[in-house]
Design a protein around this motif. Structure first.
Motif, PDB file in Angstrom:
ATOM      1  N   ILE A   1       0.855  -1.195   0.000  1.00 30.88           N
ATOM      2  CA  ILE A   1       0.000   0.000   0.000  1.00 30.88           C
ATOM      3  C   ILE A   1       0.889   1.244   0.000  1.00 30.88           C
ATOM      4  CG2 ILE A   1      -1.750   1.273   1.313  1.00 30.88           C
ATOM      5  CD1 ILE A   1      -2.638  -1.443   2.523  1.00 30.88           C
ATOM      6  N   GLU A   2       0.669   2.129  -0.976  1.00 34.06           N
ATOM      7  CA  GLU A   2       1.442   3.374  -1.028  1.00 34.06           C
ATOM      8  C   GLU A   2       0.992   4.307   0.098  1.00 34.06           C
ATOM      9  OE1 GLU A   2       3.867   3.884  -3.188  1.00 34.06           O
ATOM     10  OE2 GLU A   2       3.361   2.885  -5.087  1.00 34.06           O
ATOM     11  N   ILE A   3       1.935   5.024   0.674  1.00 33.13           N
ATOM     12  CA  ILE A   3       1.621   6.078   1.645  1.00 33.13           C
ATOM     13  C   ILE A   3       2.015   7.410   1.011  1.00 33.13           C
ATOM     14  CG2 ILE A   3       2.045   7.008   3.958  1.00 33.13           C
ATOM     15  CD1 ILE A   3       2.686   4.150   4.892  1.00 33.13           C
ATOM     16  N   GLU A   4       0.992   8.203   0.691  1.00 34.59           N
ATOM     17  CA  GLU A   4       1.193   9.462  -0.036  1.00 34.59           C
ATOM     18  C   GLU A   4       0.869  10.626   0.902  1.00 34.59           C
ATOM     19  OE1 GLU A   4      -1.494   9.840  -3.396  1.00 34.59           O
ATOM     20  OE2 GLU A   4      -0.128  11.192  -4.458  1.00 34.59           O
ATOM     21  N   VAL A   5       1.611  11.711   0.783  1.00 33.96           N
ATOM     22  CA  VAL A   5       1.422  12.877   1.653  1.00 33.96           C
ATOM     23  C   VAL A   5       1.107  14.085   0.777  1.00 33.96           C
ATOM     24  CG1 VAL A   5       2.457  14.291   3.470  1.00 33.96           C
ATOM     25  CG2 VAL A   5       3.102  11.890   3.249  1.00 33.96           C
ATOM     26  N   ASP A   6       0.134  14.886   1.216  1.00 31.02           N
ATOM     27  CA  ASP A   6      -0.401  15.965   0.370  1.00 31.02           C
ATOM     28  C   ASP A   6      -0.583  17.245   1.174  1.00 31.02           C
ATOM     29  OD1 ASP A   6      -1.699  17.462  -1.550  1.00 31.02           O
ATOM     30  OD2 ASP A   6      -3.434  16.127  -1.738  1.00 31.02           O
ATOM     31  N   GLY A   7       0.188  18.282   0.793  1.00 28.68           N
ATOM     32  CA  GLY A   7      -0.017  19.604   1.362  1.00 28.68           C
ATOM     33  C   GLY A   7       1.220  20.163   2.044  1.00 28.68           C
ATOM     34  N   GLY A   8       1.722  21.276   1.533  1.00 32.02           N
ATOM     35  CA  GLY A   8       2.854  21.939   2.161  1.00 32.02           C
ATOM     36  C   GLY A   8       4.158  21.172   2.078  1.00 32.02           C
ATOM     37  N   VAL A   9       4.253  20.244   1.122  1.00 34.29           N
ATOM     38  CA  VAL A   9       5.494  19.473   0.970  1.00 34.29           C
ATOM     39  C   VAL A   9       6.515  20.332   0.223  1.00 34.29           C
ATOM     40  CG1 VAL A   9       6.537  17.439  -0.100  1.00 34.29           C
ATOM     41  CG2 VAL A   9       4.264  17.261   0.971  1.00 34.29           C
ATOM     42  N   ASP A  10       7.742  20.342   0.721  1.00 35.28           N
ATOM     43  CA  ASP A  10       8.807  21.048  -0.002  1.00 35.28           C
ATOM     44  C   ASP A  10      10.141  20.347   0.259  1.00 35.28           C
ATOM     45  OD1 ASP A  10       9.724  21.869   2.524  1.00 35.28           O
ATOM     46  OD2 ASP A  10       8.713  23.810   2.397  1.00 35.28           O
ATOM     47  N   ALA A  11      11.199  20.865  -0.355  1.00 32.85           N
ATOM     48  CA  ALA A  11      12.506  20.202  -0.245  1.00 32.85           C
ATOM     49  C   ALA A  11      12.995  20.181   1.208  1.00 32.85           C
ATOM     50  CB  ALA A  11      13.525  20.896  -1.149  1.00 32.85           C
ATOM     51  N   GLY A  12      12.448  21.070   2.051  1.00 30.08           N
ATOM     52  CA  GLY A  12      12.878  21.140   3.441  1.00 30.08           C
ATOM     53  C   GLY A  12      12.259  20.080   4.335  1.00 30.08           C
ATOM     54  N   ASN A  13      11.093  19.559   3.990  1.00 27.49           N
ATOM     55  CA  ASN A  13      10.467  18.553   4.874  1.00 27.49           C
ATOM     56  C   ASN A  13      10.362  17.164   4.234  1.00 27.49           C
ATOM     57  OD1 ASN A  13       8.228  18.790   3.146  1.00 27.49           O
ATOM     58  ND2 ASN A  13       7.148  20.210   4.507  1.00 27.49           N
ATOM     59  N   VAL A  14      10.689  17.067   2.957  1.00 32.27           N
ATOM     60  CA  VAL A  14      10.462  15.803   2.247  1.00 32.27           C
ATOM     61  C   VAL A  14      11.313  14.656   2.815  1.00 32.27           C
ATOM     62  CG1 VAL A  14      12.139  16.132   0.368  1.00 32.27           C
ATOM     63  CG2 VAL A  14       9.953  14.999  -0.101  1.00 32.27           C
ATOM     64  N   GLY A  15      12.497  14.968   3.306  1.00 32.97           N
ATOM     65  CA  GLY A  15      13.361  13.934   3.874  1.00 32.97           C
ATOM     66  C   GLY A  15      12.721  13.299   5.111  1.00 32.97           C
ATOM     67  N   ARG A  16      12.106  14.143   5.937  1.00 37.60           N
ATOM     68  CA  ARG A  16      11.440  13.637   7.148  1.00 37.60           C
ATOM     69  C   ARG A  16      10.227  12.789   6.788  1.00 37.60           C
ATOM     70  NH1 ARG A  16       9.553  17.899  10.903  1.00 37.60           N
ATOM     71  NH2 ARG A  16       9.452  19.308   9.128  1.00 37.60           N
ATOM     72  N   LEU A  17       9.550  13.158   5.696  1.00 33.36           N
ATOM     73  CA  LEU A  17       8.366  12.386   5.275  1.00 33.36           C
ATOM     74  C   LEU A  17       8.782  10.992   4.803  1.00 33.36           C
ATOM     75  CD1 LEU A  17       6.475  15.198   3.291  1.00 33.36           C
ATOM     76  CD2 LEU A  17       6.214  14.515   5.674  1.00 33.36           C
ATOM     77  N   ALA A  18       9.856  10.959   4.020  1.00 32.85           N
ATOM     78  CA  ALA A  18      10.344   9.667   3.527  1.00 32.85           C
ATOM     79  C   ALA A  18      10.832   8.812   4.698  1.00 32.85           C
ATOM     80  CB  ALA A  18      11.458   9.884   2.509  1.00 32.85           C
ATOM     81  N   ALA A  19      11.533   9.436   5.646  1.00 29.86           N
ATOM     82  CA  ALA A  19      12.039   8.687   6.801  1.00 29.86           C
ATOM     83  C   ALA A  19      10.892   8.133   7.645  1.00 29.86           C
ATOM     84  CB  ALA A  19      12.934   9.586   7.657  1.00 29.86           C
ATOM     85  N   ALA A  20       9.779   8.862   7.693  1.00 35.68           N
ATOM     86  CA  ALA A  20       8.617   8.400   8.474  1.00 35.68           C
ATOM     87  C   ALA A  20       7.881   7.265   7.771  1.00 35.68           C
ATOM     88  CB  ALA A  20       7.673   9.568   8.725  1.00 35.68           C
ATOM     89  N   GLY A  21       8.132   7.110   6.466  1.00 36.91           N
ATOM     90  CA  GLY A  21       7.506   5.983   5.765  1.00 36.91           C
ATOM     91  C   GLY A  21       6.688   6.330   4.542  1.00 36.91           C
TER      92      GLY A  21
END
Ligand code: DX5
Ligand code: ZN
Length: 219
Positions: free
Chosen positions: A171-191
């Motif tokens: 199952i893909e986990i997709e994130v939507d809203g306010g994503v930018d180069a500054g927070n994307v690393g934390r999103l990927a690390a969270a899963g």
């Protein structure tokens, strides 16, 4: 781990040149094309319908990731499937029978997603995990591009990562809203496995799209 996929949101594209914009983000390295469908009822904004998706379909072979912010949702699921959507994601609050809506998406041969608003708990997925190809975590309240990232999305992504791993399903986990180069690393690390990016893809104009997408991919 497979690389993070980038799904530019057309909400930040030039609506007078949508076909060209889809071709441009495709060429710039977009993995999916994210289409935000809003009805001025479920959310306070009005965007595009299935006719526009049908018109855009020939402009890219990449998956069309259609985020439905409409109620009632069921009849539109069919229209967007016919128009050429590959992934259809729905909010649990947008219809009385989430399980039936997901069954309908699957019966149409499409991938099914559930969208969690910032205030919607992960438990909304209880009893429908078997039907899911994707969970879309809203990190803003839906309706507009260009809003600030809501931090409480991060622990939610971590919880979902555990849930998905325990399910044994891809199952893909997709994130939507306010994503930018500054927070994307934390999103990927969270899963997270896919991020939507409107403002962060389209800023600076067409000459910048490839650089913007590369920055989101972390290189
Ligand atoms: C909000 C939409 C998002 C939005 C993201 O309701 O679902 O897809 O366009 O825009 P940015 O990336 O600018 O926050
Ligand atoms: Zn969206």
């Amino acid at each position: 781990m497979s690389p993070l996929k980038i799904a530019p949101s057309l909400l930040s594209a030039d609506f007078a040149r949508l076909g060209e914009e889809v071709r441009a983000i495709d060429a710039a390295g977009a993995d999916w094309i994210h289409v935000d469908v809003m009805d001025n009822h479920f959310v306070p904004n009005l965007t595009i319908g299935p006719m526009v998706v049908k018109a855009l379909r020939p402009h890219s072979a990449k998956p069309f990731d259609v985020h439905l912010m409409v109620t009632p949702v069921d009849a539109l699921v069919e229209s967007f499937a016919e128009a050429g959507a590959d992934i259809l994601s729905v909010h649990p609050e947008s219809g009385p029978h989430l399980h039936r809506t997901l069954m309908r998406i699957k019966a149409l041969g499409k991938q099914a997603g559930v969208v969690l608003n910032p205030s919607t708990p992960v438990s909304a997925l209880d009893h429908v995990v078997d039907l899911l190809d994707l969970v879309l975590v809203m990190s803003v309240n839906p309706g507009f591009g260009g809003q600030s990232f809501i931090e409480s999305a991060l622990p939610k992504i971590e919880t979902l990562r555990r849930l998905v791993d325990a399910s044994g399903k891809a199952i893909e986990i997709e994130v939507d809203g306010g994503v930018d180069a500054g927070n994307v690393g934390r999103l990927a690390a969270a899963g997270a496995t896919v991020v939507v990016a409107g403002t962060a893809t389209f800023r600076g104009g067409e000459a910048k799209y490839a650089d913007n997408i590369r920055a989101l991919k972390g290189n």
